[in-house]
Write an enzyme that holds these catalytic residues in place. Structure first.
Site, PDB file in Angstrom:
ATOM      1  CG  ASP A  39      -2.392  -4.501  -1.890  1.00  0.00           C
ATOM      2  OD1 ASP A  39      -2.032  -3.515  -2.247  1.00  0.00           O
ATOM      3  OD2 ASP A  39      -2.423  -4.826  -0.598  1.00  0.00           O
ATOM      4  CG  HIS A  64      -3.808  -8.666   2.241  1.00  0.00           C
ATOM      5  ND1 HIS A  64      -4.755  -8.712   1.081  1.00  0.00           N
ATOM      6  CD2 HIS A  64      -3.071  -7.515   2.153  1.00  0.00           C
ATOM      7  CE1 HIS A  64      -4.237  -7.943   0.406  1.00  0.00           C
ATOM      8  NE2 HIS A  64      -3.358  -6.990   0.959  1.00  0.00           N
ATOM      9  CB  SER A 110      -2.497 -11.588  -0.061  1.00  0.00           C
ATOM     10  OG  SER A 110      -3.644 -11.948   0.688  1.00  0.00           O
TER      11      SER A 110
END
Length: 854
Positions: free
Chosen positions: A144, A52, A25
């Site tokens: 995540d 992401h 991310s």
């Protein structure tokens, strides 16, 4: 026992490409470049990257990663086949899964801020490739990837996380590491070497196993260290299972043999916790093997309900419950059966769910599961038994109240008894034959007559066919045989405990001396054995420290794990009064007498109990002696004819009345306190609901802001990389223009200076501060007064102009004026190029002078 409900993990199909899933991310671009840049050529693995990204922003990730590797980097399209030695990048606004060796794309189903695309990839990878799956978590905010890594770990795959202090944002790696599911923590550039080593080790053909005394001794030493550290004996596990799990730790630490690992464990006790956790990997899910649950719902449970009478609850034991999915599945099916067959009164079900892993039990008790469990059950079950909470799904409280979770070792701890159902699915497959044969009679003993045993798909009752009758062989459902022949003796775990610690738990009075001079001691002993009442010595917590005489009429062991506590073992008729007396004795340091206590057994018994605080000797201070004395039951006296019963003593009557008045006053106070507490509780619940609502809104806003921040961080990283490329391109262009030795001047639409080459400074006397100045304000050596008007005309007509212009210092230049066109064919000014032609001009003049017409 095996801590979790297991099932044989699926393996990737033969010849399928092994996939490495990479999740990143914010701050992940640098980590991805370091990882991909160190992947060795010909690794034979495929690398799937999920980051992401803002769905509205054009993705540059594949372009940026292609710069650091010779492998092809492709942006994924739906149903793309996975090829070895290639990198696959997720497109923006999608979820990516691996199914049957192909990459499948789907639209993101969660709103922005709640998307977990890394977990989605890792879960699909675990399902598709089983123990061949590899998951890597790199820099990023949030958590995540953690749940996905846990799933890969449960299936036996390899998990890695970036070393947190090397990550620009360490939240994601920290979350994964804290969950205990990460095999290797390393720098991104070191991870490819770890992965290729592990892959090569697993792919190598197994060498013929020969009995090796050194390896056997090392395995025994490792198991002894585990038993001493974790208090659980794994020596009865299958040797192949133990070696396979230990092999993974060998690969992590780059060790070559079991003796080397045993030595490593002695110097690194924290590794024992990691090894024990490795042994307890479990795989479970809601309603796993639907045929089994259908048979339970249609056959077993309806029979329970039809045959059930009285208020006694039905009892079930889930052995190896892992994180609780199987226990809650049973509770849901039971509730559905009860609703389908209304009973009066409605029977209840008490489910005991046990596991060796304390972490798994903690998860099960919370009853909070990720939203992905919706894929494992029907929508009506999901709506009825779950509600949304904290980004996941929380089990309904009515189901939670049906299940009692506890840490329990089926090898060492006493079993639960009087059971209607005992489910032990995919646990026995990890035990050797000796332990399997030992547990079957124990399971038979734990079940009530007609009770049902449920095993895993690859398990059977073995040689214990006489103990169980098959109900559904495919579903591995068996009914207890009530009058089994050759049932054999039950090997209770509690007996093994006592045999191991006999000198500690069962001290016995030594044989008395027979010397005549010790006659007093002999007589005292006979008197104690014959006339002393049963008694127990307890501490302040109620734990029994010593037992004298036969106390079985008053105390009995409770079902479940052995618990030598007087509050648990006291029979119902004694429990309440005994607890009050113990509190008073400990508080006031006095003796408390309890008279006329009744015990309902085969025949009613009446007891007097003395609870005496021990003050001497000092070694026993702070303890209490509880003495039991049986007394004859009082008989109602009959008045003789012509006599009247003596009136009740006035003092006793007054004391009884005062006691009644005190009880009534206390009852009123308790009711008033109860009402106040009820009102306070309702107010607190209302406030709690309001705060919970505000907290959920704030959490949603925080998640959305965090998601946007992550996406902006990713975009910023990509744009920064592009800026670096543009700066380099600009430097290249500047050097190119300067190297041509051509004076060049760039003007904008207003004929202001935008850029110039070094050669132009000798003609127009330019400096860096002149950028932005109009062309008409510049002093030059050109004898070209109409330069400004010619530039304006070129800008108007878009027609290039070419002039040969002299300078005040005797030089000549070829001046070209051209419109400046962008890549999109937009006009944004003019370009002046001045090429010196002095030599050519002088030659032209000489030639003209030397030419004379005839």
């Amino acid at each position: 026992m095996r801590a979790a409900s297991h099932h044989a993990p699926p393996s990737a199909s033969p010849g399928a490409t092994r996939v490495v899933g990479l999740g990143a991310s914010a701050g992940g671009l640098a980590a991805l470049e370091k990882f991909i840049g160190q992947v060795p050529a010909g690794s034979g693995l495929a690398y799937v990257v999920v980051q992401h990204m803002d769905p509205k922003h054009e993705a540059l990730l594949s372009t940026l990663l292609q710069r650091v590797t010779a492998m092809p980097v492709r942006e994924v399209t739906d149903a793309m086949a996975v090829q070895p030695d290639a990198v696959y990048v997720i497109p923006p606004g999608c979820e990516l899964t691996v199914v049957g060796g192909h990459l499948r794309l789907g639209a993101a189903r969660q709103p922005r801020g709640r998307r977990l695309p890394i977990d989605v990839l890792f879960r699909s990878l675990a399902r598709d490739q089983g123990p061949q799956a590899i998951g890597v978590v790199l820099s990023g905010m949030g958590a995540d990837g953690t749940l996905g890594l846990q799933e890969i770990k449960r299936r036996g795959g390899l998990t890695l996380a970036q070393q947190p202090d090397s990550a620009q944002f360490d939240s994601m790696p920290q979350s994964a590491i804290a969950s205990g599911c990460v095999d290797i923590v390393a720098l991104p550039e070191e991870m490819p070497a770890h992965i290729t080593r592990a892959a090569a080790r697993e792919a190598a053909p197994p060498e013929p196993q020969r009995p090796d005394e050194g390896q056997t001794d090392a395995l025994g030493a490792i198991l002894l260290l585990l038993r001493n550290h974790c208090k659980h004996d794994l020596s009865l596990y299958k040797v192949s299972t133990l070696q396979r799990r230990i092999e993974r730790r060998l690969a992590v630490h780059r060790l070559d043999s079991l003796p080397a690992y045993a030595a490593f464990l002695q110097n690194n006790p924290q590794e024992l916790d990691l090894l024990f956790a490795e042994m307890l990997i479990g795989v479970t899910q809601f309603f796993r093997d639907p045929k089994v649950w259908l048979d339970l719902k249609e056959t077993v449970l309806p029979q329970w309900l039809a045959q059930h009478t009285g208020d006694t609850p039905l009892r079930a034991w889930i052995v190896g419950c892992s994180t609780g999915e199987e226990a809650y599945s049973l509770a849901m099916v039971f509730r559905e059966c009860v609703d389908a067959q209304p009973q009066t009164p409605t029977p209840t079900l008490q489910i005991f769910a046990t596991d060796l892993s304390a972490d798994a039990i903690a998860v099960a008790r919370k009853g909070l599961y990720p939203a992905k469990i919706a894929q494992d059950m029907a929508p009506e079950r999901l709506a009825r038994f779950f509600h949304a909470h904290a980004g996941g799904l929380l089990i309904d409280q009515t189901l939670r109240d049906m299940v009692l979770f506890a840490q329990h070792d089926v090898i060492l701890d006493p079993p639960f008894t009087r059971l209607d159902l005992l489910a032990c699915r995919n646990v026995l497959i990890y035990f050797n034959t000796v332990l399997q044969q030992r547990l079957m009679p124990l399971f038979h003993y734990s079940l009530r007559p007609g009770g049902v045993l449920l095993l895993g798909g690859s398990e059977t009752v073995g040689r214990s066919q006489s103990l169980f009758t098959p109900l559904s062989p495919k579903s591995r459902l068996y009914r207890r045989t009530d009058h089994a022949l050759n049932a054999g003796a039950v090997d209770f775990p509690v007996n093994r405990h006592r045999a191991t610690h006999k000198t500690e738990q069962e001290p016995h009075v030594s044989t008395p001396f027979t010397h005549t001079a010790n006659l007093q001691s002999l007589a005292d002993q006979v008197l104690l054995q014959t006339f002393s009442p049963p008694a127990v010595l307890v501490n302040e917590a109620g734990d029994i420290l010593y037992i004298s005489g036969r106390t079985g009429r008053y105390l009995e062991p409770a079902a479940g794990k052995a618990n030598w506590n007087i509050h648990v073992m006291a029979r119902p008729g004694l429990r309440t009064q005994l607890a009050v007396a113990l509190r008073q004795a400990f508080r006031d340091k006095v003796a408390v007498e309890l008279s006329g206590l009744q015990i309902e057994e085969d025949a009613p018994r009446t007891l007097n109990v003395t609870v005496q605080a021990v003050l001497e000797p000092k070694a026993l201070q702070g303890m209490v002696m509880v003495v039991f004395r049986e007394v004859p039951a009082p008989r109602a006296s009959r008045a003789k004819k012509g006599q009247t019963q003596a009136p009740l003593d006035d003092s006793l009557r007054q004391e009884l009345e005062r006691a009644h008045e005190e009880i009534a006053a206390l009852r009123k106070e308790m009711l008033a306190s109860k009402e106040e507490l009820q009102a306070t509780n309702e107010a607190l619940q209302s406030a709690n609901e309001e705060l919970q609502s505000a907290n959920e809104e704030l959490t949603t806003s925080k998640e959305e802001a965090q998601s946007m921040n992550e996406e902006l961080q990713t975009i910023n990283s990509e744009l920064q990389t592009k800026l670096d490329d543009l700066a380099l391109a600009q430097s290249d262009m500047q050097n190119l223009l300067n190297s041509t030795d051509i004076a060049t001047l760039f003007l904008d639409n207003d004929l202001n200076v935008r850029r110039f080459t070094e050669k132009a400074t000798g003609i127009f006397h330019l400096r860096e501060g002149d950028i932005g100045r109009p062309l008409s304000d510049l002093a030059s050596t050109l004898v070209y007064p109409q330069l400004h008007s010619d530039a304006k005309e070129t800008l108007r007509t878009l027609t290039p102009g070419l002039q040969q212009i002299a300078t005040t210092d005797g030089r000549w230049f070829s001046v070209r004026i051209m419109p400046y066109r962008t890549l999109t064919n937009m006009i944004q000014g003019v370009v002046l190029t001045l090429v010196e032609i002095t030599v050519a001009k002088e030659l032209e003049f000489r030639l003209r002078e030397g030419y004379s017409p005839q």
